[in-house]
Design a protein around this motif. Structure first.
Motif, short mmCIF file in Angstrom:
data_model
loop_
_atom_site.label_atom_id
_atom_site.label_comp_id
_atom_site.label_asym_id
_atom_site.label_seq_id
_atom_site.Cartn_x
_atom_site.Cartn_y
_atom_site.Cartn_z
N CYS A 81 48.49 60.21 26.42
CA CYS A 81 49.09 61.21 25.74
C CYS A 81 47.56 61.40 24.77
O CYS A 81 47.26 61.89 25.07
N CYS A 133 53.07 59.19 21.54
CA CYS A 133 53.24 57.34 21.42
C CYS A 133 54.51 57.35 20.87
O CYS A 133 54.83 57.60 19.56
N GLN A 188 49.16 63.00 18.39
CA GLN A 188 49.67 61.37 18.12
C GLN A 188 51.51 60.77 19.16
O GLN A 188 52.05 60.91 18.17
N CYS A 235 48.17 55.43 25.07
CA CYS A 235 49.25 54.73 23.74
C CYS A 235 48.75 52.95 24.16
O CYS A 235 48.75 52.65 24.70
N CYS A 261 47.84 57.10 19.54
CA CYS A 261 47.40 57.83 20.93
C CYS A 261 45.30 57.29 20.81
O CYS A 261 44.65 58.26 20.07
#
Length: 301
Positions: free
Chosen positions: A188, A195, A193, A214, A201
């Motif tokens: 990730c 995920c 971010q 993640c 992340c």
């Protein structure tokens, strides 16, 4: 779901980080007042210095444990997680004796009668440490909620220690305890971010934070910026558990403090006196090209 500053971190945090057979035993180092100290490693030397992190089991003890037995009493013995050399109907899983703070070995455990597939919900038996779950061969129950021992089936790394991989092209093979526990997690971008819901992340401390994966996020109602924390994934997505001395707003006697990632190309920090500093400078390592703009908001060192 191990590090330095004079203390072994594996004993402090249990059942909070995603792990091979349950919630990964994870931990933070003693709180660092400097964001420039080295990040934790995942070697047998579980005494590296660094900001609070979830390093996962770093091989504080990677010796295999006592030979397990099947439900019928047949001695199955230890196994190789790369070779998956267990008898038919069993899989090689990492485990720890109950009460231990990290995985200590491998054993053959039975594959469930109707096992879960990749991505399916799953359950672990007894606790993260048992090595027994209801995922299929080649999979392990991960992102386990310690409240009910439920998680999600993810793939074990394939190949060998020197030539390993994952079935998903975007997955990262994470070595939690070399020779014992290796699992595939989604890669990730900490600035995006990107995920799934309920995950953050965060750095893959198993390789010194060289990449990001993640991880289940366990902040609940806490975990906001400047909140105290005790393990990496105890902060909201976009935040990282770091040394409280890196922000004036943090409780200085806390184990760690939730501090935000930032973009070095567009540096924005809200903390008093905080500067967007290269995450890798703070962690004491070199970035991969795709992560060279990743920063963290800390006081200048």
């Amino acid at each position: 779901m191990p590090d330095k500053n004079g203390a072994t971190i594996m004993q402090r945090y249990i059942l909070w980080f995603s792990v091979m057979s349950g919630a990964l035993v994870a931990g933070c180092s003693e709180a660092s007042n400097s964001a420039t100290e080295a990040a934790p490693s995942t070697t047998d030397d579980a005494t590296s210095t660094g900001a609070p992190t979830t390093a996962g089991p770093t091989g504080e003890s990677t010796e295999t444990g006592a030979a397990p037995t099947s439900s019928g009493g047949e001695e199955l013995g230890q196994c190789d997680p790369w070779l998956q050399d267990c008898p038919e109907g069993h899989k090689c899983m990492a485990f720890a004796p109950e009460g231990e703070g990290a995985f200590t070995g491998t054993k053959c455990t039975p594959v469930a009668a109707n096992p879960g597939s990749l991505g399916d919900p799953c359950k672990v038996e007894d606790g993260w440490w048992s090595g027994v779950d209801d995922c299929d061969h080649g999979l392990a129950c991960w992102d386990v909620d310690p409240a009910d021992n439920s998680g999600q089936c993810v793939a074990l790394c394939r190949g060998s220690e020197d030539d390993h991989g994952c079935p998903g092209s975007d997955d990262v093979c994470v070595f939690w305890v070399p020779g014992v526990a290796h699992v595939c997690l989604q890669g990730c971008d900490p600035l995006l971010q990107d995920c799934a819901e309920g995950q953050g992340c965060l750095p893959n401390w198993a390789n010194g934070g060289q990449d990001f994966v993640c991880q289940a996020e366990y902040s609940a109602e806490e975990g906001q910026v400047f909140d105290p924390c005790e393990f990496t994934n105890a902060c909201d997505p976009g935040l990282l558990c770091w040394g409280p001395g890196s922000a004036l707003e943090c409780e200085q006697d806390a184990i760690g403090c939730c501090l935000p990632f930032c973009d070095l190309k567009d540096p924005q920090c809200t903390g008093e006196g905080a500067v967007c500093t290269s995450f890798y400078e703070a962690a004491g390592s070199e970035p991969l090209p795709q992560f060279e703009d990743v920063g963290i908001c800390v006081l200048p060192g």
